[in-house]
Design an enzyme around this catalytic site. Structure first.
Site, PDB file in Angstrom:
ATOM      1  N   SER A 217      -8.309   1.494 -39.253  1.00 63.28           N
ATOM      2  CA  SER A 217      -9.687   0.934 -39.341  1.00 63.28           C
ATOM      3  C   SER A 217      -9.606  -0.432 -40.024  1.00 63.28           C
ATOM      4  O   SER A 217      -8.752  -0.675 -40.868  1.00 63.28           O
ATOM      5  CB  SER A 217     -10.651   1.813 -40.144  1.00 63.28           C
ATOM      6  OG  SER A 217     -10.790   3.086 -39.556  1.00 63.28           O
ATOM      7  N   ASP A 290      -2.860   9.093 -51.959  1.00 62.40           N
ATOM      8  CA  ASP A 290      -2.147  10.368 -51.881  1.00 62.40           C
ATOM      9  C   ASP A 290      -2.973  11.429 -52.606  1.00 62.40           C
ATOM     10  O   ASP A 290      -2.919  11.550 -53.831  1.00 62.40           O
ATOM     11  CB  ASP A 290      -0.763  10.231 -52.514  1.00 62.40           C
ATOM     12  CG  ASP A 290       0.109  11.442 -52.253  1.00 62.40           C
ATOM     13  OD1 ASP A 290      -0.351  12.373 -51.579  1.00 62.40           O
ATOM     14  OD2 ASP A 290       1.258  11.444 -52.727  1.00 62.40           O
ATOM     15  N   ASP A 293      -0.767  17.299 -52.167  1.00 65.64           N
ATOM     16  CA  ASP A 293       0.606  17.595 -52.580  1.00 65.64           C
ATOM     17  C   ASP A 293       1.089  18.873 -51.921  1.00 65.64           C
ATOM     18  O   ASP A 293       0.317  19.831 -51.744  1.00 65.64           O
ATOM     19  CB  ASP A 293       0.705  17.750 -54.100  1.00 65.64           C
ATOM     20  CG  ASP A 293       0.899  16.423 -54.804  1.00 65.64           C
ATOM     21  OD1 ASP A 293       1.061  15.398 -54.120  1.00 65.64           O
ATOM     22  OD2 ASP A 293       0.880  16.403 -56.042  1.00 65.64           O
TER      23      ASP A 293
END
Length: 745
Positions: A217, A290, A293
């Site tokens: 995007s 991030d 996990d």
């Protein structure tokens, strides 16, 4: 529908010439959100219910066996429980919002209007809407976007290529990443050292079989100082898969408290991603922070306990059964450790558990939605998003005071950087989350000195700071090209010039491939003809270009050869890559290939060099001389077309340009073919302060009705990178062709 019991004041629904709904409530926010729910149901009821079913693991009841794996994943992740939990924790204002919205959806269902054609095909009737369903739909639309797939990919690849090579399996960046903070500055990658990888390597190798070690995007903001209009300009285009109907719907919602126009999400109240309220405009791209996990767990022989710091802790087990249209039900035992649900299992009691911001912690993103609608400045908008966590965004904004800004809208856990590369040991306690990065510590800038903000899924900021943000991100080429043109072309900074930037089709890899091919001796006639077509190409991924088709044919063949020679192609379908929707090795290697070729890195070619590989790929490439737009023409497939191919549910896609690397990011999946499978779901530009000069378009139309006049009436403009006026003034709307519906209390 003449009246709705529960409204406090009349509501007017005006549909403009494109069928875009403009809703004006004479009352307050509750009436406005109720009307928004009603209108979304009028236009997108089937889509809303299907997305709810996908979120809750019930899509296979309609779509059949192809949806079963996704349903089982949704059940494993506990989307329903998480969504109910979040709804219960909302502020009174947000709870009133989703309750009003759900009431509006149910008002439409209760009115007995003709059902969308899809219900007739399925022999189904709509189920009532509950407030928490809004959260489930929003959660599904960002489900597991980002880092989890890269970690799964490297986890599977580690046993094939070894620890010395696995750090190369990232998206190409030319060896350097273009950062968002500070804008335009470049920095070397934080390299994956053996020390960084060691925890993940040890965890995976401990559970591996003895021989296992063998193997977008865009958006941008222009400050008044750099804008020819002397007003801020905010523009962009969200890229996702071409899912029919579009995940976004154009809309306009006004009441006594706010007046907002932008892109809405059917099933969700407010304007979470792209809109303006007459004072401040906002838009987003995916940050690739991030937020997921993966923990490698050691299970005992009975799969009822897992190890953690020397103790064996109970594993929660439950049975989930997915009903499948036209087939037998599918049942799975779901395991959940202290880190989260197990999403994949391997031999020897080794399992992968997922801990994700999207499920592990109570999320209050919906508290942000009503606050955003009333924000009166860039700073106020950023403060309104405190607590947002359902998916991570680069939130870019501009206001009528002339300010532009960027804020990372996300909840990002604090934990070691090593967590970003691979699954990490779940039994040591060394990789646990230590709270979250505070809202005020997330990356932010207001009025940068250069006068431009550009985001295109590229790296947010340099590694090495106090907090770990991300490992993987998209290449910097789109951001670099936008910044280059904004700096060099004043016309590109205007609202009128935004469409030219949206349609920029310059390939960043043309010169790389051409330089290698120019020095290559090729004897075979077809291979030589393909090479010559690429050498004569101007580097533009335009719809009419045959050179662009030749380039993609070569790159696909070269990627397939890399997958075969490296051994990574054989990983398709392994447990780590089979988690729905799956990770396809060729699609991942497509992004890695340019870095290897640029560096002349032959380590994954199985003993041959790039010249030999290029000759083989030239000989194997499938190129028939058709222009790129025809080869790349998108298939706009409705989710029921596979079952009802004669129903006429699919809009006809027009030829388009662009590819995975261009600003006009109409992308392809290498393993599937050259056809465009994702791209700009919408394009927009806000002329901040002269709102009637703002523009927009979507890739098919405002309606979700395959039989309606507004199902695909914007597609031709979209394919040509043209936009239509985003009319905000009620007087202008009334003066143009329109239809009116007035609803009384």
């Amino acid at each position: 529908m003449n009246g709705i019991l529960g409204l406090t004041a009349p509501v007017t629904i005006l549909r403009d010439g494109l069928g875009i709904p403009h809703i004006r409530s004479e009352g307050g926010t509750a009436d406005a959100f109720r009307a928004q729910g009603l209108v979304h149901a009028q236009d997108r009821l089937f889509q809303m219910e299907l997305n709810r079913r996908r979120a809750l693991g019930r899509a296979a009841e309609w779509l059949g066996p192809s949806a079963a794996a996704g349903d089982l994943l949704a059940r494993k992740l506990g989307v329903e429980a998480a969504s109910r939990r979040d709804a219960a924790a909302l502020s009174p204002e947000a709870r009133a919002m989703i309750e009003a919205y759900a009431a509006g959806v149910n008002d439409h269902i209760a009115a007995g209007s003709a059902l969308p054609v899809e219900y007739g095909l399925l022999g189904a009737t709509p189920e009532p809407w509950e407030p928490w369903h809004c959260i489930a739909v929003m959660r599904r639309l960002g489900l597991l976007m980002g880092s989890v797939w890269f970690k799964l990919w490297r986890a599977a690849a580690l046993a094939v290529v070894g620890p010395d090579q696995v750090g190369k399996l990232r998206y190409d960046d030319g060896g350097r990443d273009l950062l968002l903070l500070p804008p335009g500055m470049e920095a070397d990658r934080w390299a994956a050292t053996l020390a960084d990888l060691a925890p993940g390597i040890a965890a995976l190798m401990a559970g591996a079989e003895p021989d296992a070690t063998g193997g977008g995007s865009n958006n941008w903001a222009v400050s008044p100082a750099m804008s020819p209009t002397e007003r801020p300009v905010l523009a962009g285009d969200p890229h996702r898969a071409f899912e029919i109907p579009n995940m976004y719907a154009q809309g306009h919602l006004a009441c006594s408290e706010f007046d907002v126009i932008g892109l809405t999400v059917p099933g969700v109240p407010g304007f979470p991603h792209f809109a303006h309220n007459g004072t401040v405009a906002w838009c987003v791209t995916h940050t690739f922070a991030d937020i997921h996990d993966l923990f490698v767990e050691r299970l005992d022989a009975t799969r009822t306990h897992c190890e953690f710091q020397g103790e064996w802790l109970p594993v929660v087990q439950r049975e989930e059964t997915v009903l499948v249209r036209g087939a037998d039900p599918q049942t799975a035992t779901v395991l959940e450790t202290r880190h989260g649900p197990v999403i994949a299992e391997g031999p020897g009691g080794v399992a992968l558990a997922l801990r994700s911001v999207q499920f592990a912690e109570t999320d209050l993103s919906f508290d942000c939605l009503p606050r955003m609608l009333g924000a009166d400045s860039v700073e106020a908008l950023f403060e309104a998003t405190r607590g947002w966590g359902v998916i991570d965004h680069n939130l870019v904004a501009a206001d009528t005071a002339g300010r532009i800004g960027l804020h990372i809208r996300a909840m990002i856990p604090r934990r070691p950087r090593a967590n970003g590369w691979l699954p990490v040991p779940g039994w040591t306690g060394e990789h646990e989350w230590q709270g979250f990065i505070p809202h005020e510590s997330l990356p932010r800038m207001i009025d940068p000195p250069g006068g431009f903000i550009v985001t295109a899924n590229n790296r947010v900021m340099t590694d090495g700071g106090t907090d770990y943000i991300q490992t993987d991100c998209h290449p910097p080429y789109r951001a670099r090209r936008i910044l280059e043109r904004l700096g060099a072309e004043p016309d590109s900074r205007t609202p009128e010039g935004a469409a030219s930037l949206h349609g920029d089709a310059r390939s960043p890899h043309a010169t790389l491939f051409q330089a290698r091919l120019a020095a290559l001796d090729v004897a075979d006639g077809n291979a030589a003809a393909l090479r010559d077509a690429i050498l004569a190409w101007d580097g533009e991924m335009r719809a009419g270009s045959t050179g662009a088709s030749a380039y993609i044919a070569l790159r696909r063949a070269l990627t397939a050869l890399l997958a075969e020679r490296s051994g990574l192609g054989a990983l398709a379908g392994t447990p780590f890559l089979a988690v729905a929707p799956g990770v396809v090795p060729q699609n991942q290697l497509w992004w890695t290939l340019p870095t290897l070729l640029r560096a002349d890195d032959e380590s994954l070619l199985g003993g041959i060099g790039w010249d030999q590989a290029l000759r083989a790929a030239l000989a194997a490439a499938a190129f028939d001389g058709r222009p790129w737009g025809e080869v790349h023409r998108p298939t706009l497939a409705h989710p029921l077309t596979a079952q009802y191919p004669e129903a006429g549910l699919d809009p006809v896609g027009l030829p388009i340009g662009g590819d995975t690397d261009t600003v006009m990011a109409n992308g392809l999946f290498c393993a599937s073919g050259p056809a465009a499978t994702y791209g700009a779901l919408a394009r927009y530009v806000f002329d901040v302060g002269d709102w009637e000069n703002s523009r927009w378009t979507v890739f098919h139309g405002a309606s979700g009705d395959p039989l309606g006049p507004h199902y695909a009436d914007q597609h031709a403009d979209w394919a040509a990178c043209r936009m239509q006026p985003m009319t905000y003034s009620w007087d202008r709307l009334l003066a143009a062709p329109h239809t009116l519906q007035r609803i009384l209390p």
